[in-house]
Design an enzyme around this catalytic site. Structure first.
Site, PDB file in Angstrom:
ATOM      1  N   SER A 140       0.870  -1.179   0.000  1.00 14.47           N
ATOM      2  CA  SER A 140       0.000   0.000   0.000  1.00 14.47           C
ATOM      3  C   SER A 140       0.903   1.224   0.000  1.00 14.47           C
ATOM      4  O   SER A 140       2.089   1.140   0.383  1.00 14.47           O
ATOM      5  CB  SER A 140      -0.851  -0.010   1.272  1.00 14.47           C
ATOM      6  OG  SER A 140      -1.486   1.234   1.478  1.00 14.47           O
ATOM      7  N   TYR A 153      -2.396  -1.291  10.405  1.00 17.50           N
ATOM      8  CA  TYR A 153      -2.298  -1.401   8.940  1.00 17.50           C
ATOM      9  C   TYR A 153      -0.962  -0.859   8.434  1.00 17.50           C
ATOM     10  O   TYR A 153      -0.274  -1.497   7.630  1.00 17.50           O
ATOM     11  CB  TYR A 153      -3.471  -0.635   8.322  1.00 17.50           C
ATOM     12  CG  TYR A 153      -3.658  -0.809   6.828  1.00 17.50           C
ATOM     13  CD1 TYR A 153      -4.418  -1.864   6.318  1.00 17.50           C
ATOM     14  CD2 TYR A 153      -3.106   0.088   5.926  1.00 17.50           C
ATOM     15  CE1 TYR A 153      -4.621  -2.019   4.948  1.00 17.50           C
ATOM     16  CE2 TYR A 153      -3.297  -0.046   4.553  1.00 17.50           C
ATOM     17  CZ  TYR A 153      -4.056  -1.102   4.074  1.00 17.50           C
ATOM     18  OH  TYR A 153      -4.252  -1.242   2.715  1.00 17.50           O
TER      19      TYR A 153
HETATM   20  P1  NAD Z   1     -11.473  -6.174  -0.192  1.00 15.70           P
HETATM   21  O1  NAD Z   1     -12.092  -6.084   1.160  1.00 15.70           O
HETATM   22  O2  NAD Z   1     -12.286  -5.825  -1.400  1.00 15.70           O
HETATM   23  O3  NAD Z   1     -10.838  -7.616  -0.431  1.00 15.70           O
HETATM   24  C1  NAD Z   1     -10.123  -8.279   0.597  1.00 15.70           C
HETATM   25  C2  NAD Z   1     -10.032  -9.735   0.244  1.00 15.70           C
HETATM   26  O4  NAD Z   1      -9.335 -10.406   1.300  1.00 15.70           O
HETATM   27  C3  NAD Z   1     -11.405 -10.419   0.126  1.00 15.70           C
HETATM   28  O5  NAD Z   1     -11.375 -11.386  -0.900  1.00 15.70           O
HETATM   29  C4  NAD Z   1     -11.547 -11.099   1.488  1.00 15.70           C
HETATM   30  O6  NAD Z   1     -12.427 -12.221   1.489  1.00 15.70           O
HETATM   31  C5  NAD Z   1     -10.110 -11.513   1.722  1.00 15.70           C
HETATM   32  N1  NAD Z   1      -9.822 -11.834   3.114  1.00 15.70           N
HETATM   33  C6  NAD Z   1     -10.039 -11.080   4.219  1.00 15.70           C
HETATM   34  N2  NAD Z   1      -9.667 -11.767   5.317  1.00 15.70           N
HETATM   35  C7  NAD Z   1      -9.198 -12.960   4.898  1.00 15.70           C
HETATM   36  C8  NAD Z   1      -8.670 -14.092   5.558  1.00 15.70           C
HETATM   37  N3  NAD Z   1      -8.551 -14.157   6.903  1.00 15.70           N
HETATM   38  N4  NAD Z   1      -8.298 -15.158   4.809  1.00 15.70           N
HETATM   39  C9  NAD Z   1      -8.436 -15.137   3.442  1.00 15.70           C
HETATM   40  N5  NAD Z   1      -8.927 -14.088   2.783  1.00 15.70           N
HETATM   41  C10 NAD Z   1      -9.297 -13.007   3.506  1.00 15.70           C
HETATM   42  O7  NAD Z   1     -10.179  -5.231  -0.104  1.00 15.70           O
HETATM   43  P2  NAD Z   1      -9.202  -4.628  -1.221  1.00 15.70           P
HETATM   44  O8  NAD Z   1      -9.308  -3.159  -1.127  1.00 15.70           O
HETATM   45  O9  NAD Z   1      -9.371  -5.314  -2.506  1.00 15.70           O
HETATM   46  O10 NAD Z   1      -7.790  -5.016  -0.565  1.00 15.70           O
HETATM   47  C11 NAD Z   1      -6.921  -5.997  -1.107  1.00 15.70           C
HETATM   48  C12 NAD Z   1      -5.499  -5.666  -0.673  1.00 15.70           C
HETATM   49  O11 NAD Z   1      -5.140  -4.403  -1.231  1.00 15.70           O
HETATM   50  C13 NAD Z   1      -5.322  -5.553   0.844  1.00 15.70           C
HETATM   51  O12 NAD Z   1      -4.084  -6.122   1.216  1.00 15.70           O
HETATM   52  C14 NAD Z   1      -5.292  -4.056   1.061  1.00 15.70           C
HETATM   53  O13 NAD Z   1      -4.602  -3.695   2.203  1.00 15.70           O
HETATM   54  C15 NAD Z   1      -4.606  -3.599  -0.203  1.00 15.70           C
HETATM   55  N6  NAD Z   1      -4.809  -2.184  -0.531  1.00 15.70           N
HETATM   56  C16 NAD Z   1      -6.049  -1.693  -0.745  1.00 15.70           C
HETATM   57  C17 NAD Z   1      -6.194  -0.359  -1.070  1.00 15.70           C
HETATM   58  C18 NAD Z   1      -7.532   0.260  -1.341  1.00 15.70           C
HETATM   59  O14 NAD Z   1      -7.608   1.494  -1.423  1.00 15.70           O
HETATM   60  N7  NAD Z   1      -8.599  -0.512  -1.507  1.00 15.70           N
HETATM   61  C19 NAD Z   1      -5.071   0.467  -1.141  1.00 15.70           C
HETATM   62  C20 NAD Z   1      -3.820  -0.070  -0.917  1.00 15.70           C
HETATM   63  C21 NAD Z   1      -3.689  -1.407  -0.611  1.00 15.70           C
END
Ligand code: NAD
Length: 258
Positions: A140, A153
């Site tokens: 991130s 985080y």
């Molecule tokens: P999201 O909530 O849409 O997806 C998260 C995914 O992780 C889902 O498929 C969920 O089922 C899975 N998950 C959660 N807990 C779990 C567990 N214990 N075991 C297995 N799977 C699990 O979120 P997202 O925004 O797509 O985030 C995905 C990644 O991207 C994360 O690591 C997040 O930190 C990172 N990220 C997101 C953003 C953003 O702005 N959305 C920015 C930077 C980084």
């Protein structure tokens, strides 16, 4: 040759976007993540129908090392290899550090950081033996800079950048690259879910949070898209990226240039 990829946390958001990009390249894919079983099966079947590769699903909980080990072994048994590993599963919780719930701290460290240690330690020996592998850690912008109220985080994401560099050095001579991608804000369920908490913590409306907190950090004033991240991960997974390793790549509309 058909490559095989595992994408953790790929039932939603960024992980699903990466899967769609990989499926369009005809890779074999192991989906992972939580959600309604019928919806997951519908997603798997739809991806399987459009991809030249095979799309399967494993429900390993990223807080459970033995289930993570089973995810890697099952994929190796089913497809013969894990060529590309994308550590993407993640959760968020927004709270001042002195009020941060202990269970949330532990869950964020486990899912956002330690799960990548467990997937890597299980998948790397096979990659090294085959002299080819790609590990992509979805960190991130918060792996490079901090924001208030996100202590767990930001800690986990800085940690994953450190793990990326360390394993990149250990695997460099074996044809295995390890990189982190560092997205800014992407409008996924994870971000949508933290808007009310951020509003409460900062005393703002939800619209003010989007405009003045989330997009305030991004000079483009645009959310990053899952398609853009899928395109970058497709490149990192390709032979063309063989000399890129140990990097932490911002995809954040200019955020960390500040
Ligand atoms: P999201 O909530 O849409 O997806 C998260 C995914 O992780 C889902 O498929 C969920 O089922 C899975 N998950 C959660 N807990 C779990 C567990 N214990 N075991 C297995 N799977 C699990 O979120 P997202 O925004 O797509 O985030 C995905 C990644 O991207 C994360 O690591 C997040 O930190 C990172 N990220 C997101 C953003 C953003 O702005 N959305 C920015 C930077 C980084």
């Amino acid at each position: 040759m058909t490559r095989t990829a595992i994408i953790t946390g790929s039932t939603s958001g960024i992980g699903l976007g990466i899967v769609e990009a990989f499926a369009a390249r005809g890779m074999n894919i192991m989906l992972n993540g939580f959600g309604d079983a019928d919806e997951i099966e519908a997603t798997r079947a739809a991806l399987d129908a459009v991809s030249d590769g095979t799309v399967a699903y494993h429900g390993a909980d990223m807080t459970k090392p033995e289930e993570i080990e089973d995810l890697i072994r099952t994929t190796e048994t089913m497809f013969g290899a894990v060529d590309v590993l994308v550590n993407n599963a993640g959760i968020q919780h927004v709270s001042p550090v002195e009020d941060f719930p202990l269970a949330k701290w532990d869950a964020i460290i486990a899912i956002n950081m330690s799960s990548a240690f467990h997937t890597i330690r299980a998948a790397l020996p096979g990659m090294k033996a085959r002299k080819w592998g790609r590990i992509i850690n979805v960190a991130s912008a918060h792996g490079l800079v901090a924001s208030p109220f996100k202590s767990a985080y930001v800690t986990a994401k800085h940690g994953i950048v450190g793990l990326t560099k360390t394993v990149a050095l250990e695997a460099a001579a074996d044809g295995v690259t390890v990189n982190a991608v560092c997205p800014g804000y992407v409008l996924t369920p994870l971000v949508e879910g933290q808007i009310p908490d951020t509003a409460k913590a900062r005393g703002l409306t939800e619209e003010e949070v989007k405009r003045d907190v989330l997009l305030a950090a991004q000079p483009t004033k645009e959310f990053v898209t899952v398609e853009q991240l899928g395109a970058l991960c497709t490149f990192l997974a390709s032979d063309g990226a063989a000399s890129m390793t140990g990097t932490a790549l911002p995809v954040d509309g200019g955020w960390v240039a500040h």
